[in-house]
Write a protein that holds these residues in place. Structure first.
Motif, PDB file in Angstrom:
ATOM      1  N   ASP A  24      -4.094  13.718   4.109  1.00 57.41           N
ATOM      2  CA  ASP A  24      -3.838  13.072   2.819  1.00 57.41           C
ATOM      3  C   ASP A  24      -4.482  13.830   1.669  1.00 57.41           C
ATOM      4  OD1 ASP A  24      -2.365  11.083   3.985  1.00 57.41           O
ATOM      5  OD2 ASP A  24      -3.880   9.517   3.803  1.00 57.41           O
ATOM      6  N   ALA A  25      -5.713  14.320   1.898  1.00 54.37           N
ATOM      7  CA  ALA A  25      -6.412  15.008   0.805  1.00 54.37           C
ATOM      8  C   ALA A  25      -7.630  15.745   1.332  1.00 54.37           C
ATOM      9  CB  ALA A  25      -6.834  14.015  -0.277  1.00 54.37           C
ATOM     10  N   TYR A  26      -8.002  16.803   0.624  1.00 59.39           N
ATOM     11  CA  TYR A  26      -9.349  17.335   0.714  1.00 59.39           C
ATOM     12  C   TYR A  26     -10.168  16.591  -0.339  1.00 59.39           C
ATOM     13  CZ  TYR A  26      -7.435  21.342   3.326  1.00 59.39           C
ATOM     14  OH  TYR A  26      -6.816  22.143   4.259  1.00 59.39           O
ATOM     15  N   VAL A  27     -11.307  16.104   0.044  1.00 61.21           N
ATOM     16  CA  VAL A  27     -12.121  15.292  -0.856  1.00 61.21           C
ATOM     17  C   VAL A  27     -13.566  15.782  -0.818  1.00 61.21           C
ATOM     18  CG1 VAL A  27     -10.680  13.226  -0.692  1.00 61.21           C
ATOM     19  CG2 VAL A  27     -12.504  13.591   0.984  1.00 61.21           C
ATOM     20  N   ALA A  63     -14.407   3.980 -13.959  1.00 61.69           N
ATOM     21  CA  ALA A  63     -13.124   4.522 -13.523  1.00 61.69           C
ATOM     22  C   ALA A  63     -11.988   3.982 -14.393  1.00 61.69           C
ATOM     23  CB  ALA A  63     -12.877   4.185 -12.053  1.00 61.69           C
ATOM     24  N   LEU A  64     -12.043   2.699 -14.713  1.00 61.37           N
ATOM     25  CA  LEU A  64     -11.032   2.131 -15.600  1.00 61.37           C
ATOM     26  C   LEU A  64     -11.096   2.778 -16.972  1.00 61.37           C
ATOM     27  CD1 LEU A  64     -11.299  -1.690 -14.735  1.00 61.37           C
ATOM     28  CD2 LEU A  64      -9.539  -0.081 -13.973  1.00 61.37           C
ATOM     29  N   ALA A  65     -12.321   2.992 -17.467  1.00 59.68           N
ATOM     30  CA  ALA A  65     -12.477   3.606 -18.780  1.00 59.68           C
ATOM     31  C   ALA A  65     -11.940   5.027 -18.801  1.00 59.68           C
ATOM     32  CB  ALA A  65     -13.957   3.597 -19.185  1.00 59.68           C
ATOM     33  N   GLN A  66     -12.024   5.720 -17.673  1.00 61.80           N
ATOM     34  CA  GLN A  66     -11.491   7.078 -17.575  1.00 61.80           C
ATOM     35  C   GLN A  66      -9.979   7.097 -17.379  1.00 61.80           C
ATOM     36  OE1 GLN A  66     -13.400   9.431 -14.527  1.00 61.80           O
ATOM     37  NE2 GLN A  66     -15.448   8.916 -15.224  1.00 61.80           N
ATOM     38  N   ASN A  67      -9.378   5.940 -17.199  1.00 55.92           N
ATOM     39  CA  ASN A  67      -7.967   5.851 -16.840  1.00 55.92           C
ATOM     40  C   ASN A  67      -7.712   6.511 -15.495  1.00 55.92           C
ATOM     41  OD1 ASN A  67      -5.273   5.049 -17.231  1.00 55.92           O
ATOM     42  ND2 ASN A  67      -4.718   7.060 -18.056  1.00 55.92           N
ATOM     43  N   ALA A  68      -8.720   6.485 -14.630  1.00 54.19           N
ATOM     44  CA  ALA A  68      -8.556   6.989 -13.275  1.00 54.19           C
ATOM     45  C   ALA A  68      -7.813   5.953 -12.442  1.00 54.19           C
ATOM     46  CB  ALA A  68      -9.915   7.281 -12.653  1.00 54.19           C
ATOM     47  N   ASN A  69      -7.200   6.388 -11.364  1.00 53.07           N
ATOM     48  CA  ASN A  69      -6.576   5.424 -10.459  1.00 53.07           C
ATOM     49  C   ASN A  69      -7.041   5.593  -9.013  1.00 53.07           C
ATOM     50  OD1 ASN A  69      -5.176   7.706  -9.677  1.00 53.07           O
ATOM     51  ND2 ASN A  69      -3.136   6.901 -10.147  1.00 53.07           N
ATOM     52  N   VAL A  70      -7.937   6.569  -8.753  1.00 57.22           N
ATOM     53  CA  VAL A  70      -8.490   6.761  -7.414  1.00 57.22           C
ATOM     54  C   VAL A  70      -9.998   6.898  -7.516  1.00 57.22           C
ATOM     55  CG1 VAL A  70      -8.680   8.344  -5.462  1.00 57.22           C
ATOM     56  CG2 VAL A  70      -6.428   7.825  -6.407  1.00 57.22           C
ATOM     57  N   ILE A  71     -10.719   6.090  -6.745  1.00 60.00           N
ATOM     58  CA  ILE A  71     -12.177   6.185  -6.675  1.00 60.00           C
ATOM     59  C   ILE A  71     -12.578   6.070  -5.214  1.00 60.00           C
ATOM     60  CG2 ILE A  71     -12.364   3.696  -7.158  1.00 60.00           C
ATOM     61  CD1 ILE A  71     -15.142   4.255  -8.350  1.00 60.00           C
ATOM     62  N   ARG A 100       0.829  -1.202   0.000  1.00 59.83           N
ATOM     63  CA  ARG A 100       0.000   0.000   0.000  1.00 59.83           C
ATOM     64  C   ARG A 100       0.869   1.260   0.000  1.00 59.83           C
ATOM     65  NH1 ARG A 100      -3.358  -3.385   3.303  1.00 59.83           N
ATOM     66  NH2 ARG A 100      -5.517  -3.419   2.542  1.00 59.83           N
ATOM     67  N   LEU A 101       0.362   2.296  -0.629  1.00 61.70           N
ATOM     68  CA  LEU A 101       1.034   3.586  -0.608  1.00 61.70           C
ATOM     69  C   LEU A 101       0.799   4.267   0.729  1.00 61.70           C
ATOM     70  CD1 LEU A 101       0.043   4.970  -4.123  1.00 61.70           C
ATOM     71  CD2 LEU A 101       2.237   3.990  -3.462  1.00 61.70           C
ATOM     72  N   ASP A 102       1.747   5.101   1.124  1.00 57.27           N
ATOM     73  CA  ASP A 102       1.559   5.901   2.331  1.00 57.27           C
ATOM     74  C   ASP A 102       0.358   6.809   2.146  1.00 57.27           C
ATOM     75  OD1 ASP A 102       1.700   7.553   4.507  1.00 57.27           O
ATOM     76  OD2 ASP A 102       3.546   8.552   3.901  1.00 57.27           O
ATOM     77  N   ASN A 103       0.358   7.574   1.088  1.00 58.70           N
ATOM     78  CA  ASN A 103      -0.775   8.438   0.758  1.00 58.70           C
ATOM     79  C   ASN A 103      -1.314   8.022  -0.603  1.00 58.70           C
ATOM     80  OD1 ASN A 103      -2.604  10.434   0.118  1.00 58.70           O
ATOM     81  ND2 ASN A 103      -1.253  12.146   0.584  1.00 58.70           N
ATOM     82  N   PRO A 104      -2.477   7.379  -0.654  1.00 60.70           N
ATOM     83  CA  PRO A 104      -2.984   6.864  -1.930  1.00 60.70           C
ATOM     84  C   PRO A 104      -3.424   7.942  -2.899  1.00 60.70           C
ATOM     85  CG  PRO A 104      -4.633   6.601  -0.201  1.00 60.70           C
ATOM     86  CD  PRO A 104      -3.371   7.057   0.476  1.00 60.70           C
ATOM     87  N   PHE A 105      -3.435   9.211  -2.466  1.00 63.63           N
ATOM     88  CA  PHE A 105      -3.866  10.285  -3.352  1.00 63.63           C
ATOM     89  C   PHE A 105      -2.707  10.923  -4.110  1.00 63.63           C
ATOM     90  CE2 PHE A 105      -7.246   9.835  -0.291  1.00 63.63           C
ATOM     91  CZ  PHE A 105      -8.393  10.009  -1.053  1.00 63.63           C
ATOM     92  N   VAL A 106      -1.484  10.552  -3.772  1.00 59.03           N
ATOM     93  CA  VAL A 106      -0.344  11.086  -4.499  1.00 59.03           C
ATOM     94  C   VAL A 106      -0.417  10.631  -5.951  1.00 59.03           C
ATOM     95  CG1 VAL A 106       2.167  10.975  -4.737  1.00 59.03           C
ATOM     96  CG2 VAL A 106       1.140  11.295  -2.482  1.00 59.03           C
ATOM     97  N   ASP A 107      -0.247  11.564  -6.870  1.00 58.65           N
ATOM     98  CA  ASP A 107      -0.339  11.292  -8.310  1.00 58.65           C
ATOM     99  C   ASP A 107      -1.708  10.744  -8.689  1.00 58.65           C
ATOM    100  OD1 ASP A 107       2.328  12.069  -8.682  1.00 58.65           O
ATOM    101  OD2 ASP A 107       3.051  10.070  -8.189  1.00 58.65           O
TER     102      ASP A 107
END
Length: 712
Positions: free
Chosen positions: A637-640, A357-365, A297-304
């Motif tokens: 980690d993030a504002y969401v 999300a896959l179709a958008q080439n997103a990596n965070v949902i 796992r990433l430390d912060n999953p919102f990076v990149d």
């Protein structure tokens, strides 16, 4: 038309397009490509290539159709109404020799066949064009044929983390299941599930039947997530101190705030950052790479992050005045009942969002897990379908959590970082609202909130691309010192009892569906100080703050993170803050600190939070807050945007409170604008609001008008 017939039609059309593409000749400097097609429209892409030996700085291309018309575009400045002219957006205008850039668009075929026009422009080597068509129509995992899914592409990076999709043209609203029937919500042109028709600019589009859904998914890495049910109604309980005022409601979902004893002391203080959009460095690692090693796992999953944008919510926002200013941002998908996981009515389910999300080439949902038995135990607006019984607990585990975990663990979704927002307003209710019978029932050691939260975390922990964040209410609920300490112990112990212990979670989330501002720019520095020259009165004694040392969310979450690390959680633990509605901008936003020498007047004139009482939670006149962004300040980690702007918190009247899809929801008087609550103030709720989770047009407009930072 059945699904199989629709697929046959689509394949035949694509085969014919493929033949047409071959006849166009060899590729030159520009390529017109059909990326997806359905019976009434298509999505396309134009690839611009610098085939010269010198760099290109700025480009413009054009094309024209006979029948087809463009309805939306992305990653380009589009002008004209056929012929069309498309120019670079600055950031994608420089092309070294041999390099390419692409932009996308959606087309209404207007009853004709898909056309393959010539693309003109100096960079296109004259008027030569090469066209191609997809070899097949993608289908969803639920075997319902998917319709327009636009490729995902990010246009500009905001604040080193959040990204904004630039849309030009008009997006057609989507066909959705509304309270009054099938159609585009708030649009009377929609008449049925199988033949939803919407007229936009003189042309019509026909939505798919229940076996398929029209998805307008912008090509942006920051484009967002789903629609679903609004968080339940939060409520606040009177504090233990006789000097503290009480209230009967709080932030959305069943959040409650209990004021502390008068001996409460501040836990932290926070400095007030500037209102600029620059991001302060985070204490958490920002050097994580965007790829994920399996099992790590990433430390912060919102990076990149390339943020998923929910096409259903996005289209609703786009259809509203100035809604296009936020329609490209990421919101969370709410799994608020068992039936939301795999709907049978043609609406988006969990797999549909993940596939999109896959179709958008997103990596965070972001996915909200929200169906505990006795959910929203201290309020009524978002009561859930399951009761606090052995049967209710069994259904929650086998029909809800197990099914969600099974979908998350599908290898096809391994590239997605799935942010699981765990059960808003559950564990905080066990800190403050045990006098409420439904909350008392939720303390059951076998089937209650703690036991079922542990079950959920234990099921999700082995799925290494799932990052669980446990809800902790907000500063106006758990911020008092007494509440804070009890909550740290209760919530911390609940998590430690899960299979992965303190490693079961990526962090905590606050202000879910809430209105508490990130900062009180004129008051935060005074939160733990004396008021006036005598020194005998503390600023937090003001009626609005009721001795709570945390005037805002950043102060609260940073103190929470520190306390949890001291309680044994990893130093890498991160925080999320829902900023979808806590901007509090508009013409009434204070611009300077008050000069009054009367404490309550000083506070009321200085605070940006304009609620009559801090516990008011239902459909408040807040404003869109900070846009989703990564690592905005230390420890966060993030504002969401967990709560999709525009979705109601609860019905404004009993007559509006019935939801045929989710009849467990009830009418909460704290959503009634005429009601005076236990704190002695009116609720501040907006009139005419529909049942929780339904689209609230007037409320959306208020959020847009009061956005802060202001919307461009």
């Amino acid at each position: 038309m059945t699904t199989s017939l629709r697929k046959t039609y689509g394949l035949a059309a694509l085969l014919s397009l493929g033949l047409a593409a071959v006849s166009q000749g060899a590729a030159a400097g520009c390529t017109y490509k059909i990326t997806n097609e359905w019976n009434t429209g298509l999505t396309g892409e134009i690839i611009v290539t610098n085939s010269s030996t010198t760099a290109v700085n700025g480009w413009t291309v054009g094309w024209q159709y006979a029948t087809n018309r463009v309805t939306s575009s992305w990653n380009v400045r589009l002008s004209g109404t056929n012929p069309y002219s498309a120019s670079d957006m600055g950031w994608n205008g420089s092309l070294p020799p041999g390099q390419s850039v692409s932009f996308g668009f959606q087309v209404d075929k207007r009853g004709g066949a898909a056309e393959i026009p010539s693309v003109t422009g100096s960079i296109c080597s004259g008027t030569v064009t090469s066209s191609s068509a997809p070899s097949s129509i993608p289908t969803t995992s639920s075997s319902r044929s998917s319709t327009p899914i636009l490729s995902s592409s990010s246009s500009s990076v905001i604040n080193n983390g959040g990204q904004q999709c630039n849309w030009y043209g008009t997006l057609y609203p989507l066909c959705v299941n509304t309270q009054s029937g099938w159609g585009w919500e708030n649009n009377k042109s929609c008449i049925s599930r199988s033949t939803c028709i919407n007229v936009v600019g003189g042309s019509s589009s026909i939505a798919p039947s229940s076996s398929s859904r029209s998805s307008v998914i912008p090509s942006s890495s920051s484009v967002a997530t789903t629609s679903s049910v609004a968080p339940s109604s939060r409520s606040s309980v009177a504090p233990s101190s006789s000097s503290v005022a009480t209230t009967s409601s709080i932030a959305p979902s069943s959040r409650s705030s209990v004021a502390p004893s008068s001996s409460s002391v501040a836990t932290t203080s926070s400095s007030v950052p500037s209102t600029s959009s620059s991001i302060a460095p985070s204490s958490r690692s920002s050097s994580s790479v965007s790829s994920v090693t399996p099992g790590v796992r990433l430390d912060n999953p919102f990076v990149d992050a390339r943020w998923y944008v929910d096409p259903i919510w996005s289209a609703k926002a786009q259809a509203e005045t100035n809604g296009s200013k936020i329609a490209g941002y990421s919101t969370a998908v709410w799994m608020d009942r068992i039936g939301a996981i795999a709907p049978t009515d043609g609406s988006y389910g969990l797999r549909d969002h993940l596939d999109a999300a896959l179709a958008q080439n997103a990596n965070v949902i972001k996915v909200v897990v929200y169906d505990l038995p006795n959910r929203d135990c201290h309020a009524l607006a978002s009561n859930g379908e399951l009761k606090q019984t052995p049967e209710g607990s069994a259904r929650y585990r086998t029909e809800y959590v197990d099914v969600i975990a099974g979908i998350f663990s599908d290898p096809k979704y391994a590239s997605l970082r799935i942010i699981a927002i765990i059960e808003p307003d559950s564990l905080p209710n066990l800190v403050t609202n045990l006098s409420t019978p439904a909350c008392q029932e939720a303390t059951d050691p076998t089937h209650g909130y703690v036991a079922n939260t542990r079950y959920t975390l234990s099921k999700l922990y082995p799925i290494t691309n799932v990052y669980s964040y446990v809800d902790i209410g907000h500063s106006g609920w758990l911020g008092w010192t007494d509440n804070f300490g009890k909550a740290v112990t209760l919530i911390g112990n609940a998590i430690k009892g899960a299979t992965g212990g303190v490693n079961s979670i990526a962090g905590f989330v606050s202000n879910t569906s809430g209105y508490t501002p990130l900062y009180e720019p004129f008051l935060d520095s005074l939160a733990n100080g004396s008021f006036g020259t005598g020194g005998g009165t503390q600023t937090r004694q003001a009626k609005f703050y009721e001795w709570n040392p945390h005037f805002s969310e950043v102060s609260f979450v940073q103190a929470w993170r520190t306390a949890m690390i001291a309680a044994g959680f990893p130093s890498t633990i991160g925080m999320l803050v829902d900023t979808s509605r806590n901007g509090w901008g508009g013409p009434n936003r204070p611009t300077a600190v008050s000069t009054s020498t009367v404490l309550d007047t000083f506070i009321d004139q200085s605070r940006i939070d304009r609620r009559a009482h801090r516990g008011n939670w239902c459909n408040q006149a807040g404003g869109v807050g900070e846009r989703p962004q990564t690592a905005p300040v230390a420890g966060i980690d993030a504002y969401v945007w967990v709560k999709p702007p525009g979705e109601s918190d609860g019905a404004a009247s009993k007559e509006l409170s019935f939801d045929p899809q989710d009849p467990a929801k009830g009418f909460d008087r704290n959503c009634d604008p005429t009601y005076t609550n236990a704190a002695g103030t009116t609720t501040g709720s907006m009139a005419n609001a529909p049942v929780a989770g339904r689209w609230f047009k007037e409320g959306f407009q208020v959020l847009i008008n009061n956005a802060y930072p202001p919307l461009n």
